[in-house]
Design a protein around this motif. Sequence first.
Motif, PDB file in Angstrom:
ATOM      1  N   ARG A  49       0.846  -1.199   0.000  1.00  0.00           N
ATOM      2  CA  ARG A  49       0.000   0.000   0.000  1.00  0.00           C
ATOM      3  C   ARG A  49       0.879   1.246   0.000  1.00  0.00           C
ATOM      4  O   ARG A  49       0.683   2.167  -0.768  1.00  0.00           O
ATOM      5  N   HIS A  50       1.809   1.284   0.921  1.00  0.00           N
ATOM      6  CA  HIS A  50       2.866   2.298   0.957  1.00  0.00           C
ATOM      7  C   HIS A  50       3.925   1.801   1.923  1.00  0.00           C
ATOM      8  O   HIS A  50       3.711   0.839   2.659  1.00  0.00           O
ATOM      9  N   PHE A  51       5.087   2.408   1.936  1.00  0.00           N
ATOM     10  CA  PHE A  51       6.217   1.862   2.676  1.00  0.00           C
ATOM     11  C   PHE A  51       6.088   1.992   4.193  1.00  0.00           C
ATOM     12  O   PHE A  51       6.813   1.334   4.932  1.00  0.00           O
ATOM     13  N   GLY A  52       5.173   2.822   4.687  1.00  0.00           N
ATOM     14  CA  GLY A  52       4.970   2.927   6.132  1.00  0.00           C
ATOM     15  C   GLY A  52       3.871   2.027   6.645  1.00  0.00           C
ATOM     16  O   GLY A  52       3.656   1.931   7.860  1.00  0.00           O
ATOM     17  N   CYS A  53       3.170   1.364   5.768  1.00  0.00           N
ATOM     18  CA  CYS A  53       1.937   0.638   6.088  1.00  0.00           C
ATOM     19  C   CYS A  53       2.182  -0.569   6.996  1.00  0.00           C
ATOM     20  O   CYS A  53       3.032  -1.408   6.714  1.00  0.00           O
ATOM     21  N   VAL A  54       1.400  -0.671   8.073  1.00  0.00           N
ATOM     22  CA  VAL A  54       1.539  -1.793   8.998  1.00  0.00           C
ATOM     23  C   VAL A  54       1.118  -3.103   8.320  1.00  0.00           C
ATOM     24  O   VAL A  54       1.716  -4.153   8.563  1.00  0.00           O
ATOM     25  N   GLN A  86      12.303   6.083   0.771  1.00  0.00           N
ATOM     26  CA  GLN A  86      11.294   5.355   1.532  1.00  0.00           C
ATOM     27  C   GLN A  86      11.511   3.844   1.413  1.00  0.00           C
ATOM     28  O   GLN A  86      11.356   3.110   2.394  1.00  0.00           O
ATOM     29  N   ALA A  87      11.854   3.402   0.203  1.00  0.00           N
ATOM     30  CA  ALA A  87      12.119   1.976  -0.006  1.00  0.00           C
ATOM     31  C   ALA A  87      13.311   1.518   0.828  1.00  0.00           C
ATOM     32  O   ALA A  87      13.297   0.427   1.422  1.00  0.00           O
ATOM     33  N   LYS A  88      14.333   2.344   0.896  1.00  0.00           N
ATOM     34  CA  LYS A  88      15.506   2.013   1.709  1.00  0.00           C
ATOM     35  C   LYS A  88      15.130   1.906   3.181  1.00  0.00           C
ATOM     36  O   LYS A  88      15.557   0.981   3.885  1.00  0.00           O
ATOM     37  N   ALA A  89      14.335   2.849   3.658  1.00  0.00           N
ATOM     38  CA  ALA A  89      13.920   2.833   5.063  1.00  0.00           C
ATOM     39  C   ALA A  89      13.106   1.581   5.371  1.00  0.00           C
ATOM     40  O   ALA A  89      13.307   0.928   6.404  1.00  0.00           O
ATOM     41  N   PHE A  90      12.193   1.239   4.473  1.00  0.00           N
ATOM     42  CA  PHE A  90      11.387   0.025   4.652  1.00  0.00           C
ATOM     43  C   PHE A  90      12.287  -1.202   4.709  1.00  0.00           C
ATOM     44  O   PHE A  90      12.117  -2.078   5.574  1.00  0.00           O
ATOM     45  N   ASP A 128       4.816   2.908  10.453  1.00  0.00           N
ATOM     46  CA  ASP A 128       5.833   3.959  10.495  1.00  0.00           C
ATOM     47  C   ASP A 128       5.151   5.258  10.084  1.00  0.00           C
ATOM     48  O   ASP A 128       4.931   5.511   8.900  1.00  0.00           O
ATOM     49  N   TRP A 129       4.816   6.077  11.069  1.00  0.00           N
ATOM     50  CA  TRP A 129       4.041   7.289  10.789  1.00  0.00           C
ATOM     51  C   TRP A 129       4.868   8.335  10.057  1.00  0.00           C
ATOM     52  O   TRP A 129       4.326   9.157   9.319  1.00  0.00           O
ATOM     53  N   SER A 175       4.579   7.291   6.584  1.00  0.00           N
ATOM     54  CA  SER A 175       3.175   7.389   6.183  1.00  0.00           C
ATOM     55  C   SER A 175       2.760   8.809   5.840  1.00  0.00           C
ATOM     56  O   SER A 175       1.847   9.018   5.032  1.00  0.00           O
ATOM     57  N   PHE A 176       3.414   9.781   6.459  1.00  0.00           N
ATOM     58  CA  PHE A 176       3.017  11.172   6.237  1.00  0.00           C
ATOM     59  C   PHE A 176       3.984  11.945   5.350  1.00  0.00           C
ATOM     60  O   PHE A 176       3.935  13.167   5.288  1.00  0.00           O
ATOM     61  N   GLN A 177       4.872  11.217   4.656  1.00  0.00           N
ATOM     62  CA  GLN A 177       5.717  11.895   3.687  1.00  0.00           C
ATOM     63  C   GLN A 177       4.919  12.200   2.424  1.00  0.00           C
ATOM     64  O   GLN A 177       3.882  11.580   2.152  1.00  0.00           O
ATOM     65  N   LYS A 178       5.431  13.140   1.652  1.00  0.00           N
ATOM     66  CA  LYS A 178       4.685  13.671   0.510  1.00  0.00           C
ATOM     67  C   LYS A 178       4.227  12.587  -0.457  1.00  0.00           C
ATOM     68  O   LYS A 178       3.095  12.602  -0.939  1.00  0.00           O
TER      69      LYS A 178
END
Length: 258
Positions: free
Chosen positions: A111-116, A149-153, A204-205, A208-211
């Motif tokens: 869904r996105h890289f911060g998604c639980v 974001q991919a690196k952080a994930f 990861d909020w 999740s809240f990055q642009k």
Amino acid sequence: MAATLSASLTYNSALLQRKSSQSPRGLYNLRHRNLLFNSSFSHCSDTVKFSFQRTGVVVSAISGSPELGSYVESGNTADLLDSVKVFDLNGNGIPISDLWKDRKAVVAFARHFGCVFCRKRADYLASKKDLLDASGVALVLIGPGSIDQAKAFNEQTKFQGEVYADPAHSSYEALNFVSGFTTTFTPKAGLKIIELYMEGYRQDWNLSFQKDTVTRGGWQQGGIIVAGPGKNNISYIHKDKEAGDDPDIQEILKACCS
């Protein structure tokens, strides 16, 4: 209900949106997805099987049934995927079909890289990594967002497969993955979030809240495909009908490793 489907079809979203209230010959609605086609079909087991004569994309199975939110691909999927580029963690752009051109791969779309939910999906698939390796099947995860974001994930999850970023969301659009408020905030998704937090998973909020995520409201849904070898060989598709909609792992293993 499942069906064996042999169909040549044409999809024109703009036309169908304008004429959604009409019922022209051959118009069939699959859970808010409109398809114009000529078809013949008969009942079978748990999948929908069909081939695309127009583009050469071969799709042998779709998870679930129309009532459960699985959608037939539009006729120009192959052309759209040919133009999709994803980026590895070093920033190298790669045509998405190159990921399965010379091998078979299980490709998960987050869904996105911060998604639980996506952190759970990463572990869910990685738990079968030994079986995938034994069958020569690559494990890939793609997320709509930036390379950073991919690196952080990847660093946070220690995902055992390959991770790619799709900053333009173009793979999600080509595969017609659903998106929207009503597919994200559902009672079932809410209950699953509670379960995941009890298991120790966390959103990861910051990510999740990055642009890249906020631009689309964080409402993008993903899916899972099994593809290759061969650029146009997609043998299995599961499209999440809502957040946290993971298919049965045995369904995936049957598609990739049997």
